[in-house]
Scaffold this motif. Structure first.
Motif, PDB file in Angstrom:
ATOM      1  N   THR A  47       1.713  -1.535  11.248  1.00  0.00           N
ATOM      2  CA  THR A  47       0.636  -1.088  10.550  1.00  0.00           C
ATOM      3  C   THR A  47      -0.811  -1.355  10.870  1.00  0.00           C
ATOM      4  O   THR A  47      -1.009  -2.768  11.475  1.00  0.00           O
ATOM      5  CB  THR A  47       0.785  -1.136   8.701  1.00  0.00           C
ATOM      6  N   GLY A  48      -1.272  -2.000   9.246  1.00  0.00           N
ATOM      7  CA  GLY A  48      -2.816  -2.501   9.354  1.00  0.00           C
ATOM      8  C   GLY A  48      -3.360  -3.292   8.928  1.00  0.00           C
ATOM      9  O   GLY A  48      -2.165  -4.635   8.940  1.00  0.00           O
ATOM     10  N   ILE A  49      -4.220  -4.235   9.329  1.00  0.00           N
ATOM     11  CA  ILE A  49      -4.158  -5.819   9.061  1.00  0.00           C
ATOM     12  C   ILE A  49      -5.178  -5.937   7.895  1.00  0.00           C
ATOM     13  O   ILE A  49      -6.384  -5.127   7.814  1.00  0.00           O
ATOM     14  CB  ILE A  49      -4.744  -6.256  10.190  1.00  0.00           C
ATOM     15  N   ILE A  50      -5.097  -6.493   6.892  1.00  0.00           N
ATOM     16  CA  ILE A  50      -6.318  -6.435   6.187  1.00  0.00           C
ATOM     17  C   ILE A  50      -6.960  -8.302   5.802  1.00  0.00           C
ATOM     18  O   ILE A  50      -5.651  -9.147   5.128  1.00  0.00           O
ATOM     19  CB  ILE A  50      -5.578  -6.163   4.407  1.00  0.00           C
ATOM     20  N   ALA A  51      -8.072  -8.049   5.160  1.00  0.00           N
ATOM     21  CA  ALA A  51      -8.206  -9.977   4.889  1.00  0.00           C
ATOM     22  C   ALA A  51      -9.415 -10.045   3.163  1.00  0.00           C
ATOM     23  O   ALA A  51     -10.187  -9.054   3.357  1.00  0.00           O
ATOM     24  CB  ALA A  51      -9.064 -10.348   5.667  1.00  0.00           C
ATOM     25  N   THR A  52      -9.040 -11.047   2.042  1.00  0.00           N
ATOM     26  CA  THR A  52      -9.647 -10.707   1.597  1.00  0.00           C
ATOM     27  C   THR A  52      -9.221 -11.941   0.926  1.00  0.00           C
ATOM     28  O   THR A  52      -8.510 -13.055   1.136  1.00  0.00           O
ATOM     29  CB  THR A  52     -10.078  -9.574   0.210  1.00  0.00           C
ATOM     30  N   ASN A  53     -10.282 -12.282  -0.163  1.00  0.00           N
ATOM     31  CA  ASN A  53     -10.226 -13.616  -0.736  1.00  0.00           C
ATOM     32  C   ASN A  53      -8.798 -13.996  -1.999  1.00  0.00           C
ATOM     33  O   ASN A  53      -8.048 -12.047  -2.232  1.00  0.00           O
ATOM     34  CB  ASN A  53     -11.603 -13.904  -1.805  1.00  0.00           C
ATOM     35  N   LYS A  54      -8.242 -14.838  -2.577  1.00  0.00           N
ATOM     36  CA  LYS A  54      -7.227 -14.202  -2.684  1.00  0.00           C
ATOM     37  C   LYS A  54      -7.148 -13.322  -4.354  1.00  0.00           C
ATOM     38  O   LYS A  54      -6.171 -13.142  -4.982  1.00  0.00           O
ATOM     39  CB  LYS A  54      -6.531 -16.537  -3.710  1.00  0.00           C
ATOM     40  N   GLN A  55      -7.930 -14.177  -5.509  1.00  0.00           N
ATOM     41  CA  GLN A  55      -8.470 -13.399  -6.577  1.00  0.00           C
ATOM     42  C   GLN A  55      -7.940 -11.705  -5.929  1.00  0.00           C
ATOM     43  O   GLN A  55      -7.638 -10.982  -6.819  1.00  0.00           O
ATOM     44  CB  GLN A  55      -9.648 -13.077  -6.598  1.00  0.00           C
ATOM     45  N   LEU A  56      -8.829 -11.428  -4.782  1.00  0.00           N
ATOM     46  CA  LEU A  56      -8.827  -9.552  -4.991  1.00  0.00           C
ATOM     47  C   LEU A  56      -7.589  -8.856  -4.536  1.00  0.00           C
ATOM     48  O   LEU A  56      -7.581  -7.921  -3.979  1.00  0.00           O
ATOM     49  CB  LEU A  56     -10.070  -8.730  -3.598  1.00  0.00           C
ATOM     50  N   MET A  57      -6.683  -9.891  -2.913  1.00  0.00           N
ATOM     51  CA  MET A  57      -6.178  -9.616  -3.022  1.00  0.00           C
ATOM     52  C   MET A  57      -4.290  -8.464  -3.274  1.00  0.00           C
ATOM     53  O   MET A  57      -4.093  -7.742  -2.845  1.00  0.00           O
ATOM     54  CB  MET A  57      -4.601 -10.533  -2.042  1.00  0.00           C
ATOM     55  N   PRO A  58      -4.147  -9.237  -4.337  1.00  0.00           N
ATOM     56  CA  PRO A  58      -3.190  -8.105  -5.266  1.00  0.00           C
ATOM     57  C   PRO A  58      -3.533  -6.779  -5.168  1.00  0.00           C
ATOM     58  O   PRO A  58      -2.824  -6.065  -4.696  1.00  0.00           O
ATOM     59  CB  PRO A  58      -2.632  -8.946  -6.012  1.00  0.00           C
ATOM     60  N   SER A  59      -4.891  -6.437  -5.999  1.00  0.00           N
ATOM     61  CA  SER A  59      -5.402  -5.631  -6.226  1.00  0.00           C
ATOM     62  C   SER A  59      -5.052  -4.611  -5.033  1.00  0.00           C
ATOM     63  O   SER A  59      -4.908  -3.354  -4.066  1.00  0.00           O
ATOM     64  CB  SER A  59      -6.556  -5.088  -7.099  1.00  0.00           C
ATOM     65  N   LEU A  60      -5.982  -5.482  -3.934  1.00  0.00           N
ATOM     66  CA  LEU A  60      -6.401  -4.089  -2.425  1.00  0.00           C
ATOM     67  C   LEU A  60      -4.891  -4.293  -2.197  1.00  0.00           C
ATOM     68  O   LEU A  60      -4.522  -2.738  -1.147  1.00  0.00           O
ATOM     69  CB  LEU A  60      -6.628  -5.792  -1.430  1.00  0.00           C
ATOM     70  N   LEU A  61      -3.450  -5.287  -1.728  1.00  0.00           N
ATOM     71  CA  LEU A  61      -2.429  -4.465  -1.286  1.00  0.00           C
ATOM     72  C   LEU A  61      -1.939  -3.174  -2.512  1.00  0.00           C
ATOM     73  O   LEU A  61      -1.307  -2.578  -1.532  1.00  0.00           O
ATOM     74  CB  LEU A  61      -1.649  -5.608  -1.490  1.00  0.00           C
ATOM     75  N   LYS A  62      -1.994  -3.337  -3.532  1.00  0.00           N
ATOM     76  CA  LYS A  62      -1.815  -2.264  -3.930  1.00  0.00           C
ATOM     77  C   LYS A  62      -2.339  -1.170  -3.361  1.00  0.00           C
ATOM     78  O   LYS A  62      -1.336   0.339  -3.684  1.00  0.00           O
ATOM     79  CB  LYS A  62      -1.652  -2.146  -5.529  1.00  0.00           C
ATOM     80  N   ALA A  63      -3.585  -0.842  -3.992  1.00  0.00           N
ATOM     81  CA  ALA A  63      -4.358   0.173  -2.918  1.00  0.00           C
ATOM     82  C   ALA A  63      -3.896   0.421  -1.679  1.00  0.00           C
ATOM     83  O   ALA A  63      -4.122   1.626  -1.488  1.00  0.00           O
ATOM     84  CB  ALA A  63      -6.362  -0.414  -2.703  1.00  0.00           C
ATOM     85  N   VAL A  64      -4.110  -0.668  -0.805  1.00  0.00           N
ATOM     86  CA  VAL A  64      -3.539   0.218   0.743  1.00  0.00           C
ATOM     87  C   VAL A  64      -1.822   0.339   0.413  1.00  0.00           C
ATOM     88  O   VAL A  64      -1.850   1.498   0.836  1.00  0.00           O
ATOM     89  CB  VAL A  64      -3.519  -1.378   1.108  1.00  0.00           C
ATOM     90  N   GLN A  65      -1.088  -0.113  -0.194  1.00  0.00           N
ATOM     91  CA  GLN A  65       0.433   0.617  -0.308  1.00  0.00           C
ATOM     92  C   GLN A  65       0.204   1.476  -0.796  1.00  0.00           C
ATOM     93  O   GLN A  65       0.923   3.325  -0.274  1.00  0.00           O
ATOM     94  CB  GLN A  65       1.173   0.313  -0.736  1.00  0.00           C
TER      95      GLN A  65
END
Ligand SMILES: Nc1ncnc2c1ncn2[C@@H]1O[C@H](COP(=O)(O)O)[C@@H](O)[C@H]1OP(=O)(O)O
Ligand SMILES: [Mg+2]
Length: 769
Positions: A738-756
């Protein structure tokens, strides 16, 4: 006071009237009266005064032309009477026991040239060599004085033949000489023959060059091609052609060279000499490699001796089969190396059946070949310059700050900075020539390889050699070893050597073989154990071609983990690019990001400003966030990244028909090429990086190793689409589907959820049910 007035004062005619001392009048008077040295009493009286005055008077003559107005002229830095008037005066002086004026032999005297030719022809060997040299120098002085003198020398019977024969005879003499000398003496004499003040053959070539021989003379020499005339002429013509191609300030002066005699062992000098002659000594290199370190000198010496015996460097080579020593001399003198006799011969021939003249001037004008120094590899000399001192100082500072990879970090920074310099030069050329619009991408290839070679060179020179050197890099030499790649290999060699010389840290000259083997330093497979450098020599070649962003990305793997990374981004603004789609905000460009495990991340300018700590942005509300993605649509699935980031709304009339929010990013994506995205993210220019390549694309470790540690050391996170850390221990590829994502620690949980969520939806939409 002018010369005219001096003559008036000094010369009276038989009738006692003032002679007109203008050029014409003085000539007339002397011609008519003084030709036979019959001077009147008046003249006798006044000549003494004239003689004592001539020094004072002469200083008023304007310097410049060889022949000043009046009956005086400049010669050998002094003012002299002209031949006609001077002849009268001298004759009179001789007849009346006066000391003669200090005049040299008349330069345009064909008899004198003939005498010098006679003298030079009989003087051979031992002391005679010196006298021959003196004769040649005098001929040269005569010839260089005026065009008329040149024609006079050319017209003197036997003069050109003599000059040519000096060169030809020196070949034969040197052939005998080579077989009678020890290797070391021989090499010294060969190498230093071009460094000594001059030799008869060099003087003879110099005269031949300065004569600007007429076509009939050239044809005459060509017609008598019996044992070296042709090669000699080729050299002269070549020299002419080359000098006409060179800026005037480079003519006539020897290239400044470092002495390679005292400091470097025999094998290096030999190789360097052959390199300059355009004949890489592969045979000697192979023998040296087989013999091992201790016997290397002996092995090379013996091969060198065989080569000298087989085909002496001083023996004229058949046209087209190699480089003539005088070609080398000439080339070294005017600053070129890669020219061959065959080209010169073609240039000299008027036959239409022969190939047209091809005097090849390298695209990157070489300055490097003045430095005939050891080729690469082995045993690199250590850098000694101020740059090296700065490098050590920076390593020491980092070490003091508790960085266990301080030396490696300093080496990596130096490596990518040097490579960036090369890339910048090529990108400038590309943009100027408009090559980016063509299918031919060879300039990019040159920069790719060149960058890789420089990085490997610097790492080998600077990084502590804990074990054997290993590098996983994008390029290998396979393509360059194929037929048809000669020109590109030559361009790479020139470009790399030129960059090294410009930088000045290393006294290294790459041969073509050295170039190929340095590229192959990057063939390592990496893996979970040991240390491996990981390099993308130009990350984002599409951006590089467009004149946009690209990066030289270098990382160090230690036991499968990235422990250090540097990113040179020559076109990235030092200020934020947050909302500028990668464009410069007008700030200075050229950013160097670096990070070592546990020590944080920094940015500095590529020009060398102090490094500053960086950290990812602290945004925790996705609505305020912006995200980076590839500039190239083909590199990432934009519909997926769009659906991850945005608020999605559908309308039915004025009614919101459908609305769902994944991240709710409002700002448009910032699209830039290469790992510059990681750098920009690490310093907080944006909050998120999304990368979702098309199915089937396999990510390589060099495309993410450096960038990911810069982001993580700046306080960010880099994961795959499932939230797993990237695994760099699996060889050349990242094991991802799959892809690669990068962000700060605060945004990572919501980013991961959005990605999935987005991936799930995409999969559902793709499934038939
Ligand atoms: N089809 C592709 N999909 C994804 N990445 C690609 C593809 N082709 C090349 N790349 C690589 O992606 C990176 C550039 O990524 P970005 O799109 O972020 O600028 C480069 O390493 C580039 O290779 P290269 O290094 O040879 O240019
Ligand atoms: Mg790449």
């Amino acid at each position: 006071m002018t010369m005219r007035r001096t003559s008036v004062v000094g010369c009276r005619n038989a009738e006692g009237a003032d002679a007109d001392a203008s050029d014409a009048a003085a000539g007339k008077e002397c011609g008519e009266v003084g030709g036979e040295a019959h001077l009147t009493e008046n003249m006798v009286c006044t000549l003494g005064a004239a003689r004592s005055r001539h020094r004072t008077v002469a200083k008023d003559i304007p310097r410049g032309s060889a022949r000043s107005p009046g009956s005086w002229r400049w010669q050998s830095g002094r003012r002299r009477p002209t031949t006609r008037c001077g002849g009268v005066i001298q004759a009179w002086c001789a007849a009346h026991s006066f000391e003669r004026f200090p005049t040299p032999h008349p330069p345009d005297d064909s008899c004198r040239v003939a005498a010098l030719v006679d003298e030079g022809t009989t003087m051979l060997g031992g002391d005679g060599r010196q006298r021959q040299l003196a004769a040649l120098r005098e001929i040269k002085a005569i010839a260089t004085e005026s065009d008329r003198n040149k024609r006079c020398v050319e017209a003197t019977p036997g003069a050109v033949k003599f000059l040519v024969s000096v060169v030809v005879q020196s070949h034969a003499a040197a052939s005998t000489y080579t077989s009678a000398r020890s290797d070391d003496d021989l090499l010294d004499s060969v190498i230093n023959s071009r460094m000594s003040t001059s030799s008869p053959e060099e003087e003879a070539l110099g005269v031949l060059y300065s004569l600007k021989l007429s076509e009939p003379t050239l044809r005459r020499i060509l017609g008598k091609d019996n044992g070296g005339f042709l090669d000699t002429l080729a050299s002269v013509l070549l020299l002419k052609a080359m000098t006409s191609a060179m800026p005037p300030e480079r003519l006539g002066c020897r290239p400044r060279r470092r002495s390679i005699r005292s400091r470097t062992p025999l094998r290096y000098r030999w190789r360097a000499f052959l390199e300059e002659a355009g004949e890489p000594d592969d045979e000697a290199s192979a023998a040296a490699a087989a013999a091992g370190e201790e016997q290397e000198d002996d092995a090379v010496a013996s091969i060198s001796r065989q080569r000298l015996a087989r085909r002496s460097l001083y023996t004229p080579t058949p046209a087209g089969s190699g480089t003539h020593p005088y070609t080398c001399m000439a080339a070294a003198r005017v600053g070129l190396v890669s020219v061959s006799v065959s080209h010169a011969l073609h240039a000299s021939s008027s036959s239409p059946s022969l190939r047209p003249p091809r005097l090849r001037l390298p695209p990157y004008l070489p300055r490097h070949h003045h430095h005939l120094l050891p080729t690469f590899p082995p045993n690199y000399p250590r850098p000694s310059s101020a740059a090296a001192a700065r490098l050590r100082a920076s390593a020491t500072m980092s070490q003091a700050a508790g960085n266990p990879y301080a030396a490696e970090l300093a080496a990596a920074k130096k490596a990518v900075t040097l490579a960036a310099r090369l890339c910048q030069a090529v990108q400038k050329d590309i943009l100027q020539s408009g090559v980016q619009s063509k299918a031919d991408q060879s300039p990019v290839t040159v920069a790719d390889y060149g960058s890789q070679i420089l990085v490997s060179l610097v790492l080998k020179m600077e990084a502590p050699a804990s074990s054997s050197f290993s590098m996983v890099a994008e390029e290998d030499s396979e393509e360059l070893r194929k037929e048809g790649a000669e020109e590109i290999l030559e361009n790479i060699t020139e470009l790399v050597n030129e960059t090294i010389v410009d930088d000045g840290t290393y006294s290294i000259y790459f041969s073509k073989e050295g170039i190929l083997s340095a590229i192959d330093d990057g063939k390592s497979e990496g893996g979970p154990s040991g240390r491996h450098w990981v390099l993308d020599p130009i990350d984002g070649t599409k951006g590089f071609l467009r004149g946009d962003q690209y990066a030289i990305a270098l990382a160090l793997l230690d036991e499968g983990k990235v422990v250090l990374g540097v990113l040179a981004c020559p076109n990235l603004s030092l200020g934020s690019i947050g909302n500028l789609n990668g464009g410069s905000s007008g700030d200075q460009v050229g950013a160097l990001f670096s990070a070592t495990i546990g020590c944080g991340a920094e940015v500095e300018s590529l020009q060398g400003s102090p490094a500053q700590k960086i950290s990812v942005c602290s945004i925790d509300n996705p609505v305020e966030a912006s995200f980076f993605e590839s500039y190239e649509g083909a590199h990432s699935l934009r519909d997926l990244t769009g659906s991850i980031a945005e608020v999605h709304e559908s309308y039915l009339g004025n009614l919101v028909f459908e609305c769902w929010q994944k991240l709710g990013v409002q700002a448009p994506p910032v699209r830039i090429d290469s790992q510059a995205k990681y750098g920009a993210l690490a310093r907080g220019d944006g909050a998120i990086y999304l990368r979702f390549p098309h199915k089937g694309y396999r990510e390589k470790i060099w495309d993410h190793a450096a960038g990911s540690i810069v982001v993580t050391e700046a306080g960010g996170l880099v994961t795959d689409a499932s939230g797993n850390d990237l695994d760099f221990s699996k060889g050349r590829f990242l094991d991802l589907d799959t892809g690669i994502i990068a962000t700060n620690k605060q945004l990572m949980p919501s980013l991961l959820k959005a990605v999935q969520d987005a991936i799930k939806e995409q999969n559902q939409a793709a499934s038939p049910l």
